[in-house]
Design an enzyme around this catalytic site. Structure first.
Site, PDB file in Angstrom:
ATOM      1  N   LYS A 280       0.840  -1.199   0.000  1.00  0.00           N
ATOM      2  CA  LYS A 280       0.000   0.000   0.000  1.00  0.00           C
ATOM      3  C   LYS A 280       0.874   1.248   0.000  1.00  0.00           C
ATOM      4  CE  LYS A 280      -4.005  -1.793   2.538  1.00  0.00           C
ATOM      5  NZ  LYS A 280      -5.016  -1.571   1.496  1.00  0.00           N
ATOM      6  N   ARG A 354     -10.478 -11.468   1.741  1.00  0.00           N
ATOM      7  CA  ARG A 354     -11.301 -12.546   1.177  1.00  0.00           C
ATOM      8  C   ARG A 354     -10.560 -13.887   1.221  1.00  0.00           C
ATOM      9  NH1 ARG A 354     -11.625  -9.179  -4.327  1.00  0.00           N
ATOM     10  NH2 ARG A 354     -11.263  -7.510  -2.809  1.00  0.00           N
TER      11      ARG A 354
HETATM   12  N1  BES Z   1      -8.260  -3.765   4.298  1.00  0.00           N
HETATM   13  C1  BES Z   1      -8.358  -3.356   2.951  1.00  0.00           C
HETATM   14  C2  BES Z   1      -9.636  -2.581   2.662  1.00  0.00           C
HETATM   15  C3  BES Z   1      -9.668  -1.156   3.129  1.00  0.00           C
HETATM   16  C4  BES Z   1      -8.931  -0.193   2.495  1.00  0.00           C
HETATM   17  C5  BES Z   1     -10.485  -0.798   4.168  1.00  0.00           C
HETATM   18  C6  BES Z   1      -8.999   1.123   2.901  1.00  0.00           C
HETATM   19  C7  BES Z   1     -10.574   0.516   4.575  1.00  0.00           C
HETATM   20  C8  BES Z   1      -9.822   1.475   3.950  1.00  0.00           C
HETATM   21  C9  BES Z   1      -8.354  -4.567   2.027  1.00  0.00           C
HETATM   22  O1  BES Z   1      -7.579  -5.624   2.440  1.00  0.00           O
HETATM   23  C10 BES Z   1      -7.785  -4.091   0.722  1.00  0.00           C
HETATM   24  O2  BES Z   1      -6.642  -3.735   0.703  1.00  0.00           O
HETATM   25  N2  BES Z   1      -8.593  -4.105  -0.317  1.00  0.00           N
HETATM   26  C11 BES Z   1      -8.186  -3.658  -1.588  1.00  0.00           C
HETATM   27  C12 BES Z   1      -8.717  -4.624  -2.618  1.00  0.00           C
HETATM   28  C13 BES Z   1      -8.151  -4.423  -3.988  1.00  0.00           C
HETATM   29  C14 BES Z   1      -6.696  -4.777  -4.014  1.00  0.00           C
HETATM   30  C15 BES Z   1      -8.936  -5.282  -4.946  1.00  0.00           C
HETATM   31  C16 BES Z   1      -8.752  -2.258  -1.796  1.00  0.00           C
HETATM   32  O3  BES Z   1      -9.868  -1.989  -1.353  1.00  0.00           O
HETATM   33  O4  BES Z   1      -8.046  -1.429  -2.346  1.00  0.00           O
HETATM   34 MN    MN Z   2      -5.552  -5.407   1.843  1.00  0.00          MN
END
Ligand code: BES
Ligand code: MN
Ligand code: ZN
Length: 504
Positions: A280, A354
């Site tokens: 990230k 997931r």
């Molecule tokens: N934990 C995150 C989701 C999230 C992101 C919650 C920001 C709250 C704020 C999850 O694991 C994630 O990183 N999801 C990705 C999925 C994508 C790579 C398909 C996302 O939402 O960017």
């Molecule tokens: Mn994630």
């Protein structure tokens, strides 16, 4: 904070209540509630209202001291809005305002004499439970990581709710429900706010064990070896990059009949989500300590229902680990075999929620559940879709699932912890096609929260299931950064209503 019930009968007695502060309601049209009228025999309250010092709008308050013929040292006038039939949002605004005044008052105790039984579409139980939650929420602080204790503000420590004697028993039960819910939310907030070097998977497992000991719940914590034996290849793939050992927590509150099928709650427990090799961006990454808020909401809900000795069988399941990069971490392109046998191509290691949930969702088949609800900070896309007001609710679209979705939506409305239903359709499933495995773990940017739900859906076809995406509701960013305790009110209310369907 200590809560109790004070029975009041007949108009005259409100004036005789000895307390540091009595809170009563006034309306925008300058009318007084019954309890306020009882304090007004010399016309002091009418004079205060007429002077314009309080508008009567929800959220407005006015503190007056030393009224002749009133035993209470102070009177807090609380604006309740337009008129006698009080809107539920207006009532919440009013109690939050009263809570803020109480917090800095020079009095140690107070009596709240608001018209709990005059709320539109809600009953007195609702009003009392909501009042407890507002008072407790206003007091919440997370300062255990500061090196010096901050001086505690003065303020009200004991609150009694004034109700007619005929409703005292129901009122006591409603207050107990509010206290249990507040205790559950406090645990959920604390776990969320703890830093990720302390709140590890092991810490969550120890918290579950402590809860189990205190309330005599069943508990089991599976470690890596046992997860390997269960063939949880998808969950284990996420743990590859981190030193912290993964845990798989199973909590059981068997308050119902032995033969009754349980409700199963499954909570995402990523104690830190760096994204893994699909790292990230740095800004705001600290907030990914909140990626275990689904797990924390399961633990908080268990605390609440255990305290209430709820007559229902409920099982909580928490897959928990970190998502970290390293030389051994999962790489984009890796393929894992999930416990269900379906193979998964990991195209983005940041879509890890997931991957841990799907194995947990397969594991819970063994409980032959009446319904399964998973709770997860699953997608940023859900925040884009719904903002911070509603959790996303996903469920298949057939009669059985519509009924479960309706129950959850209603519980959310009732507890002021709302969700909004989103679609799950086969047309979205096509976005999860993989050239090399049964399924890919991402579906591209369009409808990101929906394709995430569609991924989970493939692992839930043996039972009735709903999914709550709490990415936008579990915590606040910015100056008020902190966990909200959501969706503990929704889940607790859902379970309470399940245990006693007649009392909806
Ligand atoms: N934990 C995150 C989701 C999230 C992101 C919650 C920001 C709250 C704020 C999850 O694991 C994630 O990183 N999801 C990705 C999925 C994508 C790579 C398909 C996302 O939402 O960017
Ligand atoms: Mn994630
Ligand atoms: Zn995550």
């Amino acid at each position: 904070m200590d809560f109790s019930i004070k029975t009041i009968d007949g108009k005259s007695t409100t004036a005789q209540v000895k307390t540091g502060c009595i809170a009563v309601g006034v309306f925008e049209n300058k009318k007084l509630t019954e309890a306020a009228q009882a304090l007004n025999h010399k016309g002091d309250i009418t004079a205060a209202v007429k002077s314009g010092d309080i508008t009567g709008k929800p959220g407005s308050t006015l503190l007056i001291r030393g009224i002749d013929g009133v035993a209470a040292e102070r009177i807090l006038l609380v604006g309740l809005g337009k008129d006698q039939s009080i809107g539920s949002k207006d009532f919440l605004t009013a109690t939050q305002a009263a809570a803020r005044v109480f917090a800095s008052l020079g009095a140690g105790d107070a009596v709240v004499a608001l018209p709990f039984d005059q709320i539109k579409e809600r009953d007195a139980d609702w009003a009392l439970c909501s009042s407890v939650l507002a008072l407790r929420d206003n007091l919440y602080r997370f300062d255990r990581m500061k090196s010096k204790d901050e001086p505690l503000p003065a303020g009200v420590k004991k609150v009694a709710f004034a109700v007619p004697a005929s409703t005292a028993d129901a009122a006591k039960a409603a207050v107990a429900q509010g206290v249990a819910q507040a205790n559950g939310m406090e645990l959920t907030k604390d776990l969320g706010n703890l830093p990720p070097n302390i709140c590890t998977p092991t810490y969550l497992a120890n918290t579950a064990k402590k809860l189990a000991k205190e309330y005599r719940l069943g508990v089991e914590v599976l470690d890596r070896k046992q997860l390997q034996a269960l063939k949880m290849g998808s969950f284990l793939g996420v743990t590859n990059g981190s030193e912290e050992p993964p845990k798989f927590i199973v909590l059981k509150h068997m308050g119902g009949k032995a033969k009754d099928a349980p409700i199963v709650l499954v909570g995402k427990g990523i104690t830190f989500d760096s994204g893994g090799i699909s790292l990230k961006p740095g800004a705001g990454m600290d907030e990914m300590k909140y990626d275990m808020c689904g797990a924390a909401s399961v633990l908080g809900t268990f605390r609440a229902i255990a305290e209430l000795k709820l007559k229902l069988n409920v099982i909580g399941v928490i897959p928990t680990c970190e998502n970290m990069p390293s030389g051994r971490a999962t790489k984009p392109g890796d393929i894992f075999t999930s416990m269900s046998g379906q193979t998964i191509e990991v195209l983005n290691t940041d879509a890890e929620g997931r991957l841990i949930l799907c194995d947990a969702l397969t594991y819970v088949e063994r409980f032959k559940p009446a319904a399964v609800v998973d709770i997860a900070t699953l997608t940023g896309a859900c925040v884009t879709a719904l903002g911070h007001h509603n959790s996303g609710l996903f469920s298949r679209h057939d009669a059985e699932h519509d009924a479960l979705a309706e129950e959850l939506l209603a519980a959310g409305k009732k507890s002021n912890d709302t969700a909004w239903r989103m679609p799950i359709e086969d047309s979205y499933q096509e976005q999860l096609k993989s050239n090399f495995a049964d399924i890919a773990n991402i579906g591209g940017p369009p409808g990101g929260s929906i394709t995430a739900a569609c991924f989970l859906e493939r692992f839930t076809r043996k039972y009735t299931w709903a999914h709550l995406d709490i990415a936008g509701t579990a915590w606040k960013s910015g100056p008020a950064k902190g966990a909200t305790g959501r969706p503990v009110p929704l889940l607790t209310t859902f379970l309470i209503d399940r245990a006693a369907p007649s009392r909806k």
